[in-house]
Design a protein around this motif. Structure first.
Motif, PDB file in Angstrom:
ATOM      1  N   LYS B  77      15.389  23.143  35.648  1.00 15.80           N
ATOM      2  CA  LYS B  77      15.115  23.054  34.146  1.00 15.80           C
ATOM      3  C   LYS B  77      14.145  21.680  34.166  1.00 15.80           C
ATOM      4  O   LYS B  77      13.303  21.618  33.522  1.00 15.80           O
ATOM      5  CB  LYS B  77      16.067  23.297  33.278  1.00 15.80           C
ATOM      6  CG  LYS B  77      15.964  23.421  31.794  1.00 15.80           C
ATOM      7  CD  LYS B  77      17.161  23.939  31.195  1.00 15.80           C
ATOM      8  CE  LYS B  77      16.968  23.964  29.715  1.00 15.80           C
ATOM      9  NZ  LYS B  77      18.165  24.638  28.856  1.00 15.80           N
ATOM     10  N   ARG B  80      10.851  21.882  35.795  1.00 17.25           N
ATOM     11  CA  ARG B  80       9.919  22.434  34.900  1.00 17.25           C
ATOM     12  C   ARG B  80       9.463  21.752  33.807  1.00 17.25           C
ATOM     13  O   ARG B  80       8.301  21.572  33.564  1.00 17.25           O
ATOM     14  CB  ARG B  80      10.624  23.645  34.491  1.00 17.25           C
ATOM     15  CG  ARG B  80       9.613  24.399  33.924  1.00 17.25           C
ATOM     16  CD  ARG B  80       9.906  25.716  33.205  1.00 17.25           C
ATOM     17  NE  ARG B  80       9.082  26.565  32.322  1.00 17.25           N
ATOM     18  CZ  ARG B  80       8.970  26.179  30.838  1.00 17.25           C
ATOM     19  NH1 ARG B  80       9.928  25.581  30.294  1.00 17.25           N
ATOM     20  NH2 ARG B  80       8.090  27.089  30.179  1.00 17.25           N
ATOM     21  N   TYR B  84       5.724  20.126  33.212  1.00 18.66           N
ATOM     22  CA  TYR B  84       4.851  20.472  31.972  1.00 18.66           C
ATOM     23  C   TYR B  84       4.368  19.058  31.582  1.00 18.66           C
ATOM     24  O   TYR B  84       3.060  19.219  30.883  1.00 18.66           O
ATOM     25  CB  TYR B  84       5.617  21.300  30.927  1.00 18.66           C
ATOM     26  CG  TYR B  84       5.331  22.871  31.033  1.00 18.66           C
ATOM     27  CD1 TYR B  84       6.232  23.387  32.292  1.00 18.66           C
ATOM     28  CD2 TYR B  84       4.500  23.388  30.436  1.00 18.66           C
ATOM     29  CE1 TYR B  84       5.920  24.738  32.423  1.00 18.66           C
ATOM     30  CE2 TYR B  84       4.550  24.992  30.778  1.00 18.66           C
ATOM     31  CZ  TYR B  84       5.064  25.340  31.709  1.00 18.66           C
ATOM     32  OH  TYR B  84       4.883  26.808  32.127  1.00 18.66           O
ATOM     33  N   GLU B 135       2.428  30.977  32.924  1.00 19.33           N
ATOM     34  CA  GLU B 135       3.668  31.432  32.559  1.00 19.33           C
ATOM     35  C   GLU B 135       4.169  32.801  33.438  1.00 19.33           C
ATOM     36  O   GLU B 135       5.220  33.138  33.587  1.00 19.33           O
ATOM     37  CB  GLU B 135       3.234  32.254  31.084  1.00 19.33           C
ATOM     38  CG  GLU B 135       3.158  31.020  30.001  1.00 19.33           C
ATOM     39  CD  GLU B 135       2.635  31.703  28.630  1.00 19.33           C
ATOM     40  OE1 GLU B 135       2.009  33.244  28.714  1.00 19.33           O
ATOM     41  OE2 GLU B 135       2.727  31.253  27.689  1.00 19.33           O
ATOM     42  N   GLU B 138       5.447  31.057  36.928  1.00 25.01           N
ATOM     43  CA  GLU B 138       6.622  30.410  37.175  1.00 25.01           C
ATOM     44  C   GLU B 138       7.602  31.463  37.092  1.00 25.01           C
ATOM     45  O   GLU B 138       8.567  31.281  37.860  1.00 25.01           O
ATOM     46  CB  GLU B 138       6.876  29.298  36.011  1.00 25.01           C
ATOM     47  CG  GLU B 138       6.994  30.064  34.706  1.00 25.01           C
ATOM     48  CD  GLU B 138       7.184  28.977  33.489  1.00 25.01           C
ATOM     49  OE1 GLU B 138       7.083  27.693  33.893  1.00 25.01           O
ATOM     50  OE2 GLU B 138       7.129  29.368  32.145  1.00 25.01           O
ATOM     51  N   VAL B 139       7.640  32.613  36.389  1.00 25.31           N
ATOM     52  CA  VAL B 139       8.660  33.572  36.518  1.00 25.31           C
ATOM     53  C   VAL B 139       8.638  34.247  38.215  1.00 25.31           C
ATOM     54  O   VAL B 139       9.767  34.403  38.360  1.00 25.31           O
ATOM     55  CB  VAL B 139       8.739  34.573  35.448  1.00 25.31           C
ATOM     56  CG1 VAL B 139       9.075  34.101  34.189  1.00 25.31           C
ATOM     57  CG2 VAL B 139       7.137  35.178  35.397  1.00 25.31           C
ATOM     58  N   LEU B 157      13.695  28.626  31.079  1.00 22.27           N
ATOM     59  CA  LEU B 157      12.492  28.925  30.497  1.00 22.27           C
ATOM     60  C   LEU B 157      12.891  28.640  29.064  1.00 22.27           C
ATOM     61  O   LEU B 157      11.763  28.652  28.224  1.00 22.27           O
ATOM     62  CB  LEU B 157      11.810  30.062  30.721  1.00 22.27           C
ATOM     63  CG  LEU B 157      10.697  30.088  31.726  1.00 22.27           C
ATOM     64  CD1 LEU B 157      11.147  29.614  33.211  1.00 22.27           C
ATOM     65  CD2 LEU B 157      10.256  31.408  31.982  1.00 22.27           C
TER      66      LEU B 157
END
Lengths: 253, 188
Positions: B77, B80, B84, B135, B138-139, B157
């Motif tokens: 987390k 990520r 960003y 989007e 990343e998943v 996320l």
């Protein structure tokens, strides 16, 4: 289950992420459907090529060592850790005190200012959850009209025990329950039917005082929000406002 | 005075113990952190920078981590979020990079040697993933390469489970499509 529905759930089914009931439904459909079989084969091929072609990037050699030495020389986290216990001189204390005063003052100011809009944000989340639960056809994790099945299902999945009432006799049969995520926490979602309409009832513990039901309308949905005995409740549906209020009255009895 | 020195010594020991605990908890997930950063930033150097920065951020907020919780998810987390921030600051650069790598023709594709075809296929897969919208990318990375559950991904996320489900499903379809098209191009 229609092909469209099965296709939407196919990935989750193949990933082993569906509950038992849904899994069986999808499985039964896929067996007798050529298009879904094809989609399943495509899934297998993709999984295979992702595994075979080693697209994982391992950390380069030496990165771990570089990180270790940066962590050792990181003055910020060291200092942050040192301040409270070793240097109780007046300067940081007075700075901290003025910051604290500022925070308290602005919290009081903005708290009163922002309260309605934070309820609004939450109401929007409730609407989104409701719509999503209808669209993804993933209304319930446990499909049952028996409150004694629904309630135990939640235990271990939530840090509280939701109050589950079956209102079938009053015209609002319980159809199941589901875990959802609202207001940055796990909440219980209970599903009720009213004729052909679905009512989602979200509930979770709160420290707020009891409050009377308050009705809102967003995007054509009716919402009723109230707080009772340490629990906050949101009911939402496309049934008309008076029927939803009737549902809420029966919940509160 | 001696009391102050003594305080400093003990606090340093406390700090060191905390850092050791941090390293033991979080450093084993270095590959996962790097892999995610590499896929999100699009190149090695930036991925390294982002990972180093993420570890520093993670150490500073280690107090918020409750032991016994999922340390990989917690670290990912942070990675990520750091990615960003980095992407926001370097967005223009990244966008063109992804476009280039998605369209760049590879001369090795035409080579008949099996090994080279394998290599080209591997390149095809990488390019197809890189060309995906972030989007979806990343998943896919978290699910296919890290093997995380929908719930763990939803937590990283900060989106609902249903969103993870639909993004993953759409991302896979798009990846299949891209792979199909690029394999066909490579053959002709």
């Amino acid at each position: 289950m229609s092909c469209q529905e099965a296709r939407e759930l196919l990935d989750a089914y193949l990933d082993g992420e569906l509950d038992l009931v849904r899994s069986l439904e999808v499985e039964t459909h896929v067996k007798g459907c050529d298009r879904c079989c094809l989609a399943r084969d495509e899934y297998d091929v993709l999984q295979h090529s992702l595994k075979k072609h080693g697209v994982y990037f391992n950390a380069p050699k030496g990165l771990e060592q570089r990180i270790r030495s940066r962590l050792r020389s990181d003055k910020d986290s060291q200092r942050k850790h040192l301040i409270p216990s070793t240097f109780p001189n007046w300067r940081p204390v007075s700075i901290a005190a003025s910051i604290a005063a500022l925070i308290v003052a602005s919290a009081i100011f903005f708290g009163t200012l922002l309260r309605p809009s934070s309820t609004n944000v939450l109401a929007q989340q409730v609407v989104s959850s409701h719509i999503r639960s209808l669209m993804a056809d993933h209304l319930t994790d446990v499909a049952s009209s028996d409150q004694h099945t629904v309630k135990p299902w939640f235990s271990g999945k939530l840090d509280f025990a939701p109050v589950v009432k079956d209102l079938a006799a009053q015209g609002f049969p319980l159809t199941g329950g589901r875990l959802d995520y609202l207001d940055n926490r796990r909440v219980a979602a209970l599903l009720y039917k009213r004729h052909q309409h679905t009512i989602n009832l979200f509930l979770w513990p709160t420290s707020q005082a009891d409050s009377e039901p308050e009705t809102l309308a967003i995007k054509g949905y009716n919402l009723v929000h109230w707080t009772q005995s340490g629990m906050t409740y949101w009911a939402i549906s496309d049934v008309n406002a008076s029927e939803l209020r009737d549902f809420v009255r029966k919940q509160r009895q | 005075m001696t009391e102050n020195i003594w305080n400093k010594v003990t606090t340093n020991a406390v700090w060191k113990a905390r850092r050791d605990r941090f390293e033991q908890t979080v450093l084993p997930h270095l590959n996962a952190a790097y892999n995610l950063a590499r896929w999100l930033t699009g190149n090695e150097q930036d991925a390294e920078d982002v990972v180093q920065e993420s570890y520093l951020r993670a150490l500073r907020s280690f107090d918020t981590f409750q032991s016994g919780r999922d340390s990989r998810g917690w670290l990912l987390k942070v990675v990520r979020n750091t990615c960003y921030t980095w992407l926001r600051e370097n967005r223009g650069k990244t966008v063109t990079q992804f476009q280039e790598s998605g369209q760049e023709p590879q001369s090795t594709y035409a080579d008949p040697e099996t090994e080279l075809i394998e290599k080209a296929n591997s390149d095809l897969v990488r390019h197809a993933i890189e060309a995906l919208n972030i989007e979806y990318r990343e998943v896919l990375i978290l699910r296919e390469l890290e093997g995380l559950s929908y719930k763990e991904i939803a937590h990283i996320l900060e989106v609902p489970l249903g969103t993870v489900m639909s993004r993953l499903s759409r991302g896979r379809k798009e990846l299949q499509l891209r792979l199909f098209e690029s394999t066909r191009e490579a053959k002709t």
